[in-house]
Design a protein around this motif. Structure first.
Motif, PDB file in Angstrom:
ATOM      1  N   UNK A 168      10.206 -18.470  -7.934  1.00  0.00           N
ATOM      2  CA  UNK A 168       9.325 -17.460  -7.661  1.00  0.00           C
ATOM      3  C   UNK A 168       7.823 -17.898  -7.858  1.00  0.00           C
ATOM      4  N   UNK A 169       7.523 -18.563  -8.655  1.00  0.00           N
ATOM      5  CA  UNK A 169       6.164 -18.987  -8.823  1.00  0.00           C
ATOM      6  C   UNK A 169       5.509 -19.613  -7.631  1.00  0.00           C
ATOM      7  N   UNK A 170       6.310 -20.450  -7.054  1.00  0.00           N
ATOM      8  CA  UNK A 170       6.161 -21.276  -5.975  1.00  0.00           C
ATOM      9  C   UNK A 170       5.774 -20.115  -4.706  1.00  0.00           C
ATOM     10  N   UNK A 171       6.649 -19.399  -4.530  1.00  0.00           N
ATOM     11  CA  UNK A 171       6.511 -18.307  -3.429  1.00  0.00           C
ATOM     12  C   UNK A 171       5.527 -17.553  -3.451  1.00  0.00           C
ATOM     13  N   UNK A 172       4.983 -17.196  -4.607  1.00  0.00           N
ATOM     14  CA  UNK A 172       3.968 -16.242  -5.095  1.00  0.00           C
ATOM     15  C   UNK A 172       2.764 -16.974  -4.523  1.00  0.00           C
ATOM     16  N   UNK A 173       2.441 -17.971  -5.079  1.00  0.00           N
ATOM     17  CA  UNK A 173       1.220 -18.537  -4.723  1.00  0.00           C
ATOM     18  C   UNK A 173       1.080 -19.278  -3.263  1.00  0.00           C
ATOM     19  N   UNK A 174       2.157 -19.670  -2.945  1.00  0.00           N
ATOM     20  CA  UNK A 174       1.974 -20.064  -1.572  1.00  0.00           C
ATOM     21  C   UNK A 174       2.053 -18.960  -0.252  1.00  0.00           C
ATOM     22  N   UNK A 175       2.769 -17.761  -0.627  1.00  0.00           N
ATOM     23  CA  UNK A 175       2.649 -16.688   0.256  1.00  0.00           C
ATOM     24  C   UNK A 175       1.249 -16.009   0.013  1.00  0.00           C
ATOM     25  N   UNK A 176       0.803 -15.922  -1.300  1.00  0.00           N
ATOM     26  CA  UNK A 176      -0.580 -15.113  -1.510  1.00  0.00           C
ATOM     27  C   UNK A 176      -1.706 -15.950  -0.794  1.00  0.00           C
ATOM     28  N   UNK A 177      -1.652 -17.381  -0.757  1.00  0.00           N
ATOM     29  CA  UNK A 177      -2.651 -18.119  -0.105  1.00  0.00           C
ATOM     30  C   UNK A 177      -2.766 -18.235   1.375  1.00  0.00           C
ATOM     31  N   UNK A 178      -1.464 -17.605   2.058  1.00  0.00           N
ATOM     32  CA  UNK A 178      -1.365 -17.942   3.370  1.00  0.00           C
ATOM     33  C   UNK A 178      -0.718 -19.262   3.687  1.00  0.00           C
ATOM     34  N   UNK A 179      -0.342 -19.986   2.740  1.00  0.00           N
ATOM     35  CA  UNK A 179       0.029 -21.293   2.798  1.00  0.00           C
ATOM     36  C   UNK A 179       1.426 -21.451   3.530  1.00  0.00           C
ATOM     37  N   UNK A 180       2.169 -20.693   2.814  1.00  0.00           N
ATOM     38  CA  UNK A 180       3.855 -20.559   3.117  1.00  0.00           C
ATOM     39  C   UNK A 180       3.926 -19.319   3.567  1.00  0.00           C
ATOM     40  N   UNK A 181       5.502 -19.124   4.022  1.00  0.00           N
ATOM     41  CA  UNK A 181       6.028 -17.793   4.287  1.00  0.00           C
ATOM     42  C   UNK A 181       7.309 -17.595   3.606  1.00  0.00           C
ATOM     43  N   UNK A 182       7.690 -16.199   3.667  1.00  0.00           N
ATOM     44  CA  UNK A 182       9.017 -15.878   2.882  1.00  0.00           C
ATOM     45  C   UNK A 182       9.958 -16.806   3.060  1.00  0.00           C
ATOM     46  N   UNK A 183      10.799 -17.212   2.114  1.00  0.00           N
ATOM     47  CA  UNK A 183      11.865 -18.538   2.425  1.00  0.00           C
ATOM     48  C   UNK A 183      12.919 -17.918   3.407  1.00  0.00           C
ATOM     49  N   UNK A 184      13.094 -16.710   3.694  1.00  0.00           N
ATOM     50  CA  UNK A 184      14.351 -16.264   4.561  1.00  0.00           C
ATOM     51  C   UNK A 184      13.893 -16.746   6.071  1.00  0.00           C
ATOM     52  N   UNK A 185      12.530 -16.985   6.363  1.00  0.00           N
ATOM     53  CA  UNK A 185      11.919 -17.385   7.609  1.00  0.00           C
ATOM     54  C   UNK A 185      12.068 -18.987   7.576  1.00  0.00           C
ATOM     55  N   UNK A 186      12.313 -19.605   6.697  1.00  0.00           N
ATOM     56  CA  UNK A 186      12.390 -21.080   6.837  1.00  0.00           C
ATOM     57  C   UNK A 186      13.802 -21.614   7.522  1.00  0.00           C
ATOM     58  N   UNK A 187      13.838 -22.973   8.183  1.00  0.00           N
ATOM     59  CA  UNK A 187      14.851 -23.367   8.519  1.00  0.00           C
ATOM     60  C   UNK A 187      15.723 -23.780   7.508  1.00  0.00           C
ATOM     61  N   UNK A 188      17.119 -23.456   7.625  1.00  0.00           N
ATOM     62  CA  UNK A 188      18.046 -23.702   6.666  1.00  0.00           C
ATOM     63  C   UNK A 188      17.915 -25.158   5.775  1.00  0.00           C
ATOM     64  N   UNK A 189      17.777 -25.994   6.739  1.00  0.00           N
ATOM     65  CA  UNK A 189      17.622 -27.461   5.960  1.00  0.00           C
ATOM     66  C   UNK A 189      16.585 -27.246   5.136  1.00  0.00           C
ATOM     67  N   UNK A 190      15.524 -26.977   5.428  1.00  0.00           N
ATOM     68  CA  UNK A 190      14.408 -27.115   4.609  1.00  0.00           C
ATOM     69  C   UNK A 190      14.468 -26.093   3.309  1.00  0.00           C
ATOM     70  N   UNK A 191      15.226 -24.962   3.391  1.00  0.00           N
ATOM     71  CA  UNK A 191      15.386 -24.131   2.224  1.00  0.00           C
ATOM     72  C   UNK A 191      16.200 -24.834   1.358  1.00  0.00           C
ATOM     73  N   UNK A 192      17.521 -25.602   1.860  1.00  0.00           N
ATOM     74  CA  UNK A 192      18.556 -26.203   1.012  1.00  0.00           C
ATOM     75  C   UNK A 192      17.707 -27.217   0.209  1.00  0.00           C
ATOM     76  N   UNK A 193      16.654 -28.129   0.917  1.00  0.00           N
ATOM     77  CA  UNK A 193      16.268 -29.138   0.201  1.00  0.00           C
ATOM     78  C   UNK A 193      15.160 -28.520  -0.973  1.00  0.00           C
ATOM     79  N   UNK A 194      14.514 -27.643  -0.631  1.00  0.00           N
ATOM     80  CA  UNK A 194      13.521 -26.887  -1.630  1.00  0.00           C
ATOM     81  C   UNK A 194      14.318 -26.522  -2.750  1.00  0.00           C
ATOM     82  N   UNK A 195      15.518 -25.668  -2.526  1.00  0.00           N
ATOM     83  CA  UNK A 195      16.324 -25.260  -3.701  1.00  0.00           C
ATOM     84  C   UNK A 195      16.815 -26.559  -4.317  1.00  0.00           C
ATOM     85  N   UNK A 196      17.334 -27.344  -3.934  1.00  0.00           N
ATOM     86  CA  UNK A 196      17.762 -28.701  -4.647  1.00  0.00           C
ATOM     87  C   UNK A 196      16.778 -29.181  -5.606  1.00  0.00           C
TER      88      UNK A 196
END
Length: 246
Positions: A168-196
């Motif tokens: 949650x911390x990562x997603x708040x900072x990344x989305x608030x700064x415009x560097x990242x996007x909500x996880x549900x928009x990521x490729x599944x492979x990238x999402x799995x790697x990040x969760x791991x």
């Protein structure tokens, strides 16, 4: 009758005596003796309740401390645990990258640059900035896991909860700064790697935080649980002097 039943019966009897006192005139010869008797019974009842909630067995040896002491321990132990978790996560990432060929991520550096106003540049970012955010964030979040351990929230379940905090911390900072996007928009492979990798960080940090906290004995939550073993509802709080570890 069980200990709880005894206490309930004592409360009922005290209420009856209090009601009788309320009906008596203060000048009644029996008023003061009855009042002294009620006072003695109330003090005895309070002593029994204190004994009922006093930790026993392996908890009894813990010397009560202060909330301030617990916070101080959580701070330095959390920074240490979070840094250790960051190192373990980085090693895992390097192993994963060697297998998958995934390039380094410069998201941490870009987030830090936008949070602090540092200049940005296209392509690869300075390694010092990237690592500064990577390990700085890991260390600071470790304090939260250490607070959990000091409070008595320890083990795999606590680390699983902490993994959600990290993500949650990562997603708040990344989305608030415009560097990242909500996880549900990521490729599944990238999402799995990040969760791991974040799970590895959370459980490694948790293992260190729990081990350090255990040196000071059980936390307040564990002492509360020890007052009544098993699953119980309506268990009152511990006396304050038993709430904090050494």
């Amino acid at each position: 009758m069980s200990g709880v039943g005894d206490r309930m019966e004592e409360k009922r009897a005290a209420k009856e005596k209090l009601s009788r006192l309320d009906d008596m005139d203060p000048d009644d010869p029996g008023f003061m003796p009855a009042l002294r008797e009620l006072r003695a019974e109330v003090l005895q009842h309070a002593a029994f309740e204190d004994a009922d909630y006093r930790p026993t067995g392996w908890v009894r040896a813990v010397v009560p401390g202060t909330r301030q002491g617990m916070i101080k321990r959580a701070l330095w132990q959390g920074l240490l645990a979070g840094t250790a978790g960051g190192v373990v996560m980085t090693l895992g990432e390097k192993i994963e990258q060697a297998v998958t060929g995934r390039p380094d991520s410069h998201v941490p550096a870009r987030v830090l640059q936008r949070l602090t106003g540092l200049p940005e540049r296209p392509g690869l970012q300075p390694l010092t900035v990237n690592w500064g955010m990577h390990y700085g964030q890991a260390a600071l979040l470790g304090v939260i896991r250490s607070v959990m351990a000091q409070a008595g929230l320890r083990g795999p379940v606590a680390s699983a909860k902490f993994a959600v905090v990290r993500l949650t911390n990562d997603q708040i900072l990344e989305n608030a700064t415009g560097v990242g996007a909500p996880p549900q928009t990521w490729p599944r492979k990238e999402l799995v790697v990040d969760l791991l990798h974040k799970a590895v960080y959370a459980f490694a940090t948790g293992a260190v935080a729990d081990a350090l906290a255990a040196r000071g004995g059980p936390g307040p939550g564990q002492r509360h649980a020890a007052a009544r073993t098993g699953r119980h509802a309506h268990v009152g709080p511990l006396p304050r002097r038993h709430a904090f570890g050494a």
